[in-house]
Enzyme design. Structure first.
Site, short mmCIF file in Angstrom:
data_model
loop_
_atom_site.label_atom_id
_atom_site.label_comp_id
_atom_site.label_asym_id
_atom_site.label_seq_id
_atom_site.Cartn_x
_atom_site.Cartn_y
_atom_site.Cartn_z
N PRO A 13 23.65 138.49 -15.22
CG PRO A 13 24.36 140.04 -13.78
CD PRO A 13 23.63 138.63 -13.92
CG ASN A 14 27.03 142.04 -18.36
OD1 ASN A 14 26.42 142.98 -18.86
ND2 ASN A 14 27.23 142.26 -16.74
NE ARG A 21 30.94 139.93 -19.64
CZ ARG A 21 30.66 139.33 -18.45
NH1 ARG A 21 30.09 138.05 -18.58
NH2 ARG A 21 31.01 139.76 -17.45
CE1 TYR A 26 33.73 135.76 -17.46
CE2 TYR A 26 33.95 137.89 -18.62
CZ TYR A 26 33.96 137.18 -17.47
OH TYR A 26 33.83 137.70 -16.04
CG ASN A 77 28.05 132.16 -14.44
OD1 ASN A 77 28.29 133.01 -13.79
ND2 ASN A 77 28.65 132.23 -15.36
CB ALA A 80 28.24 141.14 -11.67
CD GLU A 101 29.03 130.40 -6.66
OE1 GLU A 101 28.47 129.97 -5.50
OE2 GLU A 101 29.84 131.25 -6.88
CG HIS A 103 31.84 131.67 -11.04
ND1 HIS A 103 30.93 132.59 -11.03
CD2 HIS A 103 31.68 131.06 -9.85
CE1 HIS A 103 30.32 132.84 -10.08
NE2 HIS A 103 30.62 131.99 -9.13
CB SER A 105 36.80 133.70 -15.35
OG SER A 105 35.86 134.26 -14.39
NE ARG A 110 38.20 137.75 -13.83
CZ ARG A 110 36.85 137.91 -14.60
NH1 ARG A 110 35.74 137.13 -14.64
NH2 ARG A 110 36.78 139.23 -15.05
C1 DQA Z 1 31.53 135.03 -14.05
C2 DQA Z 1 32.35 135.74 -12.87
C3 DQA Z 1 31.75 136.94 -12.47
O1 DQA Z 1 32.70 137.64 -11.46
C4 DQA Z 1 31.65 137.72 -13.51
O2 DQA Z 1 30.96 139.06 -13.06
C5 DQA Z 1 30.89 137.34 -14.67
C6 DQA Z 1 30.88 136.00 -15.12
C7 DQA Z 1 32.17 133.85 -14.68
O3 DQA Z 1 31.37 133.07 -15.35
O4 DQA Z 1 33.47 133.68 -14.55
O5 DQA Z 1 30.09 138.07 -15.15
O6 DQA Z 1 30.49 134.58 -13.24
#
Ligand code: DQA
Length: 153
Positions: A13-14, A21, A26, A77, A80, A101, A103, A105, A110
């Site tokens: 998501p997102n 964003r 990111y 990825n 959330a 997996e 990410h 960030s 965080r």
């Molecule tokens: C994320 C880190 C997650 O905590 C966050 O909710 C994201 C992106 C990252 O790629 O750093 O949406 O997965």
């Protein structure tokens, strides 16, 4: 020679909003740009690459189910859903497809709630905090691991 390998890049998501964003976290590259660059990388690695992004947990779960027998390796990825989804964890356990997996960030630098992942301990590795580079490294690693296991059989 590697063309037999099918690797799925799964974004949660997102991540469709990459480039607009929270740019400080990111970056400024869009998902489309990332996808195009990963496609180029896949060409040079001589593998088949597939992409899927969804904001819906059930759609991601369905995609993981569909991948059984079709996909050799998943790079995800989970965004959330990393921190919330036992259902995605169970989907991976059900299909038994190896995954990395990723990410963008550093989830450990965080908010505390981001330090928990429901996937890390069943993954074949986690790359966190290397911006978009993580996707490319994960892809190289997946191909290396698939080639090694293929050569052993
Ligand atoms: C994320 C880190 C997650 O905590 C966050 O909710 C994201 C992106 C990252 O790629 O750093 O949406 O997965």
């Amino acid at each position: 020679m590697n063309k037999k390998f099918n690797i799925l890049i799964l974004n949660g998501p997102n991540l469709n909003l990459l480039g607009t964003r929270e740019k400080n976290t990111y970056g400024i590259k869009t998902l489309k740009e990332l996808t195009n660059q990963l496609n180029e990388k896949a060409l040079s690695l001589n593998i088949n690459i597939h992409h899927y992004q969804s904001n819906a947990e059930h759609a991601i779960i369905d995609k993981i189910h569909e991948s059984k027998e079709k996909i050799n390796y998943i790079i995800i990825n989970p965004a959330a859903f990393t921190h919330t989804s036992i259902a995605i964890r169970d989907a991976f356990l059900a299909v038994n497809i190896p995954f990395i997996e990723v990410h963008i960030s550093n989830i450990y630098a965080r908010e505390n709630f981001r330090s928990n992942s429901w996937l890390s301990d069943i993954s074949n590795g986690v790359i966190t905090g290397f911006e978009l580079d993580g996707y490319f490294w994960a892809l190289e690693t997946a191909v290396k691991r698939l080639s090694n296991s293929f050569n052993k059989t």
